[in-house]
Design an enzyme around this catalytic site. Sequence first.
Site, PDB file in Angstrom:
ATOM      1  N   THR A   7       0.850  -1.189   0.000  1.00 34.00           N
ATOM      2  CA  THR A   7       0.000   0.000   0.000  1.00 34.00           C
ATOM      3  C   THR A   7       0.889   1.244   0.000  1.00 34.00           C
ATOM      4  O   THR A   7       2.052   1.173   0.408  1.00 34.00           O
ATOM      5  CB  THR A   7      -0.928   0.029   1.231  1.00 34.00           C
ATOM      6  OG1 THR A   7      -1.781   1.173   1.156  1.00 34.00           O
ATOM      7  CG2 THR A   7      -0.141   0.100   2.528  1.00 34.00           C
ATOM      8  N   ASP A  68      -7.548  -5.648   0.999  1.00 33.73           N
ATOM      9  CA  ASP A  68      -8.622  -5.126   0.159  1.00 33.73           C
ATOM     10  C   ASP A  68      -9.877  -5.050   1.018  1.00 33.73           C
ATOM     11  O   ASP A  68     -10.098  -5.912   1.880  1.00 33.73           O
ATOM     12  CB  ASP A  68      -8.857  -6.003  -1.077  1.00 33.73           C
ATOM     13  CG  ASP A  68      -9.587  -5.220  -2.164  1.00 33.73           C
ATOM     14  OD1 ASP A  68      -9.049  -4.196  -2.615  1.00 33.73           O
ATOM     15  OD2 ASP A  68     -10.709  -5.608  -2.544  1.00 33.73           O
ATOM     16  N   ASP A 160     -18.013   6.167   5.532  1.00 41.15           N
ATOM     17  CA  ASP A 160     -18.150   6.352   6.985  1.00 41.15           C
ATOM     18  C   ASP A 160     -19.395   7.153   7.399  1.00 41.15           C
ATOM     19  O   ASP A 160     -20.048   6.796   8.377  1.00 41.15           O
ATOM     20  CB  ASP A 160     -16.895   7.027   7.564  1.00 41.15           C
ATOM     21  CG  ASP A 160     -15.764   6.026   7.776  1.00 41.15           C
ATOM     22  OD1 ASP A 160     -16.018   4.810   7.705  1.00 41.15           O
ATOM     23  OD2 ASP A 160     -14.630   6.467   8.020  1.00 41.15           O
ATOM     24  N   LYS A 180     -13.029   4.517  16.241  1.00 42.60           N
ATOM     25  CA  LYS A 180     -13.301   3.702  15.037  1.00 42.60           C
ATOM     26  C   LYS A 180     -12.230   2.612  14.891  1.00 42.60           C
ATOM     27  O   LYS A 180     -12.536   1.451  14.616  1.00 42.60           O
ATOM     28  CB  LYS A 180     -13.332   4.597  13.783  1.00 42.60           C
ATOM     29  CG  LYS A 180     -13.594   3.793  12.520  1.00 42.60           C
ATOM     30  CD  LYS A 180     -13.366   4.566  11.226  1.00 42.60           C
ATOM     31  CE  LYS A 180     -13.271   3.613  10.039  1.00 42.60           C
ATOM     32  NZ  LYS A 180     -12.860   4.225   8.798  1.00 42.60           N
TER      33      LYS A 180
HETATM   34  P1  IMP Z   1      -9.441  -0.150   0.160  1.00 46.12           P
HETATM   35  O1  IMP Z   1      -9.414  -1.543  -0.364  1.00 46.12           O
HETATM   36  O2  IMP Z   1      -8.989  -0.049   1.591  1.00 46.12           O
HETATM   37  O3  IMP Z   1      -8.751   0.819  -0.739  1.00 46.12           O
HETATM   38  O4  IMP Z   1     -10.973   0.289   0.209  1.00 46.12           O
HETATM   39  C1  IMP Z   1     -11.786   0.335  -0.955  1.00 46.12           C
HETATM   40  C2  IMP Z   1     -12.909   1.322  -0.759  1.00 46.12           C
HETATM   41  O5  IMP Z   1     -13.777   0.877   0.298  1.00 46.12           O
HETATM   42  C3  IMP Z   1     -12.467   2.719  -0.325  1.00 46.12           C
HETATM   43  O6  IMP Z   1     -12.179   3.518  -1.430  1.00 46.12           O
HETATM   44  C4  IMP Z   1     -13.686   3.233   0.417  1.00 46.12           C
HETATM   45  O7  IMP Z   1     -14.652   3.706  -0.491  1.00 46.12           O
HETATM   46  C5  IMP Z   1     -14.237   1.973   1.052  1.00 46.12           C
HETATM   47  N1  IMP Z   1     -13.720   1.829   2.432  1.00 46.12           N
HETATM   48  C6  IMP Z   1     -12.689   1.047   2.834  1.00 46.12           C
HETATM   49  N2  IMP Z   1     -12.499   1.144   4.153  1.00 46.12           N
HETATM   50  C7  IMP Z   1     -13.422   2.023   4.595  1.00 46.12           C
HETATM   51  C8  IMP Z   1     -13.730   2.551   5.879  1.00 46.12           C
HETATM   52  O8  IMP Z   1     -13.093   2.251   6.901  1.00 46.12           O
HETATM   53  N3  IMP Z   1     -14.749   3.416   5.932  1.00 46.12           N
HETATM   54  C9  IMP Z   1     -15.485   3.792   4.845  1.00 46.12           C
HETATM   55  N4  IMP Z   1     -15.228   3.343   3.622  1.00 46.12           N
HETATM   56  C10 IMP Z   1     -14.210   2.460   3.493  1.00 46.12           C
END
Ligand code: IMP
Length: 201
Positions: A7, A68, A160, A180
């Site tokens: 990441t 992910d 969120d 959180k």
């Molecule tokens: P990633 O795989 O962590 O990049 O998450 C993919 C997508 O899921 C992000 O772009 C957010 O839209 C949503 N997302 C991931 N984690 C969170 C969280 O803790 N709160 C709210 N949305 C989240």
Amino acid sequence: MKICFATNNQKKIEEVKAALPSNIELVSLKEIDCREEIPETTPTIEGNSEQKALYVYQNYDTNCFADDTGLEIEALNGEPGVSSAMYADQIMGSYRDSEQNMKLVLKNLNEEAQKGNTNRKAQFKTVFTLIIDGKQQQFEGIIKGKIIDTPRGKDGFGYDPIFVPEGYDQTFAEMSLSDKNKISHRAIATRKLVDFLNTSI
Ligand code: IMP
């Protein structure tokens, strides 16, 4: 031992770093000179997590893990799920825009409600894939909750403001980051990953 967290999100790196034993040196993608976009083209959260970890392991010959995450909404058959980051992109013409993503979720849930489906249950799911010396292992973190009608709160990111975790009244965006981070999907998956590393490395 050196492990790459696949990441470039510094906040995620700090979060995991703080929980790791001192014999593990956590490095970011930048630190292994991985500058290209890593493909995320599978149809599942588990698959994308594995795809990212495998990409780094195979192309950079380094032990690593990837994450992910997605929001799965029951009334929308698990959507936005693996498409959480870009849910509204095609329909609203936006690019990874949280406001538009939330608008589309609320619009789709309203349409369901008009058909009589008022189920607002949802969950966030994070999956880590760890690869050490070619051996793969996945760790999952899930937090259940519901989607509210109108966004509330200024903190956090993504979905969120419309997600209220089970047993709470505040949305994730109304909670302090530290509150959180105690209960979140990512925190649960991180604890499992770190427990594994603590006991097996
Ligand atoms: P990633 O795989 O962590 O990049 O998450 C993919 C997508 O899921 C992000 O772009 C957010 O839209 C949503 N997302 C991931 N984690 C969170 C969280 O803790 N709160 C709210 N949305 C989240």
